[in-house]
Design an enzyme around this catalytic site. Structure first.
Site, mmCIF file in Angstrom:
data_model
loop_
_atom_site.group_PDB
_atom_site.id
_atom_site.type_symbol
_atom_site.label_atom_id
_atom_site.label_comp_id
_atom_site.label_asym_id
_atom_site.label_seq_id
_atom_site.Cartn_x
_atom_site.Cartn_y
_atom_site.Cartn_z
ATOM 1 N N LYS A 70 44.191 7.718 -39.265
ATOM 2 C CA LYS A 70 43.542 8.104 -40.517
ATOM 3 C C LYS A 70 44.433 7.775 -41.724
ATOM 4 O O LYS A 70 45.621 7.503 -41.575
ATOM 5 C CB LYS A 70 43.191 9.595 -40.453
ATOM 6 C CG LYS A 70 42.160 9.916 -39.350
ATOM 7 C CD LYS A 70 41.763 11.399 -39.354
ATOM 8 C CE LYS A 70 40.722 11.688 -38.278
ATOM 9 N NZ LYS A 70 40.271 13.115 -38.331
ATOM 10 N N TYR A 92 30.648 9.335 -38.663
ATOM 11 C CA TYR A 92 30.685 10.797 -38.666
ATOM 12 C C TYR A 92 29.300 11.419 -38.861
ATOM 13 O O TYR A 92 29.206 12.579 -39.294
ATOM 14 C CB TYR A 92 31.654 11.292 -39.744
ATOM 15 C CG TYR A 92 33.118 11.296 -39.311
ATOM 16 C CD1 TYR A 92 33.511 11.868 -38.095
ATOM 17 C CD2 TYR A 92 34.103 10.766 -40.136
ATOM 18 C CE1 TYR A 92 34.844 11.885 -37.706
ATOM 19 C CE2 TYR A 92 35.454 10.784 -39.743
ATOM 20 C CZ TYR A 92 35.809 11.352 -38.536
ATOM 21 O OH TYR A 92 37.134 11.381 -38.153
ATOM 22 N N ASN A 101 44.365 15.309 -40.016
ATOM 23 C CA ASN A 101 44.948 15.475 -38.685
ATOM 24 C C ASN A 101 45.252 14.145 -37.992
ATOM 25 O O ASN A 101 45.255 14.050 -36.769
ATOM 26 C CB ASN A 101 44.046 16.382 -37.837
ATOM 27 C CG ASN A 101 42.663 15.788 -37.643
ATOM 28 O OD1 ASN A 101 42.378 14.706 -38.134
ATOM 29 N ND2 ASN A 101 41.812 16.487 -36.921
ATOM 30 N N HIS A 142 41.747 9.871 -35.048
ATOM 31 C CA HIS A 142 40.446 10.076 -34.401
ATOM 32 C C HIS A 142 40.470 9.375 -33.055
ATOM 33 O O HIS A 142 41.023 8.274 -32.949
ATOM 34 C CB HIS A 142 39.313 9.470 -35.242
ATOM 35 C CG HIS A 142 38.038 9.333 -34.456
ATOM 36 N ND1 HIS A 142 37.137 10.361 -34.322
ATOM 37 C CD2 HIS A 142 37.562 8.307 -33.702
ATOM 38 C CE1 HIS A 142 36.151 9.969 -33.525
ATOM 39 N NE2 HIS A 142 36.388 8.719 -33.139
ATOM 40 N N GLU A 188 30.957 4.030 -31.134
ATOM 41 C CA GLU A 188 31.980 3.852 -32.175
ATOM 42 C C GLU A 188 32.603 2.451 -32.112
ATOM 43 O O GLU A 188 32.900 1.866 -33.151
ATOM 44 C CB GLU A 188 33.047 4.944 -32.013
ATOM 45 C CG GLU A 188 32.491 6.332 -32.336
ATOM 46 C CD GLU A 188 33.427 7.482 -31.948
ATOM 47 O OE1 GLU A 188 34.547 7.217 -31.466
ATOM 48 O OE2 GLU A 188 33.021 8.646 -32.137
HETATM 49 P P1 IDP Z 1 37.905 15.797 -33.604
HETATM 50 O O1 IDP Z 1 38.439 14.757 -34.553
HETATM 51 O O2 IDP Z 1 39.016 16.597 -32.984
HETATM 52 O O3 IDP Z 1 36.937 15.245 -32.601
HETATM 53 P P2 IDP Z 1 35.575 16.950 -34.969
HETATM 54 O O4 IDP Z 1 35.104 18.337 -34.768
HETATM 55 O O5 IDP Z 1 34.771 15.836 -34.393
HETATM 56 O O6 IDP Z 1 37.113 16.881 -34.487
HETATM 57 O O7 IDP Z 1 35.698 16.752 -36.540
HETATM 58 C C1 IDP Z 1 35.908 15.471 -37.093
HETATM 59 C C2 IDP Z 1 36.998 15.566 -38.138
HETATM 60 O O8 IDP Z 1 36.531 16.350 -39.232
HETATM 61 C C3 IDP Z 1 38.283 16.257 -37.689
HETATM 62 O O9 IDP Z 1 39.162 15.393 -36.985
HETATM 63 C C4 IDP Z 1 38.863 16.715 -38.998
HETATM 64 O O10 IDP Z 1 39.474 15.623 -39.703
HETATM 65 C C5 IDP Z 1 37.601 17.121 -39.755
HETATM 66 N N1 IDP Z 1 37.271 18.538 -39.572
HETATM 67 C C6 IDP Z 1 36.690 19.120 -38.490
HETATM 68 N N2 IDP Z 1 36.531 20.456 -38.670
HETATM 69 C C7 IDP Z 1 37.021 20.728 -39.892
HETATM 70 C C8 IDP Z 1 37.167 21.933 -40.660
HETATM 71 O O11 IDP Z 1 36.797 23.029 -40.234
HETATM 72 N N3 IDP Z 1 37.746 21.803 -41.889
HETATM 73 C C9 IDP Z 1 38.167 20.620 -42.402
HETATM 74 N N4 IDP Z 1 38.043 19.453 -41.713
HETATM 75 C C10 IDP Z 1 37.497 19.508 -40.472
HETATM 76 MG MG MG Z 2 34.993 14.439 -32.899
#
Ligand code: IDP
Ligand code: MG
Length: 137
Positions: free
Chosen positions: A10, A51, A114, A117, A128
């Site tokens: 990212k 997304y 974080n 992805h 994807e």
């Molecule tokens: P993942 O990347 O671990 O699969 P997902 O639930 O698919 O997580 O969410 C996609 C991305 O959206 C996350 O990696 C993170 O960057 C962001 N995200 C998910 N939940 C939250 C939240 O509660 N607050 C802020 N950003 C979030």
């Molecule tokens: Mg995800």
């Protein structure tokens, strides 16, 4: 069981100079290979496809803005149980909850930023990979 997965480093990972560190962790796993790799800044339309499952959630708009804020490194990794394996290297979504030793646990603090992805299933990986590398056989 050989699989392929779509990985994005990212914009925070690229900005912080963590590309080498993160790619290194992927590259040094036995029996995995990087089979496609590109640095690119993502357009809104690409992010909406990628997304789509999160559209309407409170974190969706800030996530889209963050993901478009600078270049990402997109790659496809191929190898033994790579879908589960890259998710394990990444750690859970919340970097504070992620164990030290995982990418998110070692380098992250806030949920949105974080670092990485990785596709969460074979179906997601197929979908994807087509978005980011439509020419990949
Ligand atoms: P993942 O990347 O671990 O699969 P997902 O639930 O698919 O997580 O969410 C996609 C991305 O959206 C996350 O990696 C993170 O960057 C962001 N995200 C998910 N939940 C939250 C939240 O509660 N607050 C802020 N950003 C979030
Ligand atoms: Mg995800």
């Amino acid at each position: 069981m050989s699989q392929r997965t779509l990985v994005l480093l990212k914009p925070d990972a690229v900005r912080r100079g963590l590309v080498g560190e993160i790619l290194g962790r992927i590259e040094t796993k036995a029996n995995w290979q990087i089979v496609a790799l590109e640095l690119r800044t993502l357009e809104r339309e690409v992010l909406e496809q990628h997304y789509g499952e999160h559209m309407g959630k409170p974190f969706y708009e800030p996530l889209m803005e963050f993901m478009a804020s600078g270049p990402v490194v997109a790659l496809v990794v191929k190898g033994e149980r790579v879908i589960e394996g890259v998710r394990a290297l990444a750690g859970p979504t919340d970097p504070i909850a992620a164990a030290p030793g995982s990418i998110r646990g070692d380098f992250g603090t806030i949920v949105r930023e974080n670092l990485i992805h990785a596709s969460d299933s074979e179906e997601s990986a197929e979908r994807e990979m087509k978005i980011f590398f439509p020419g990949l056989a």
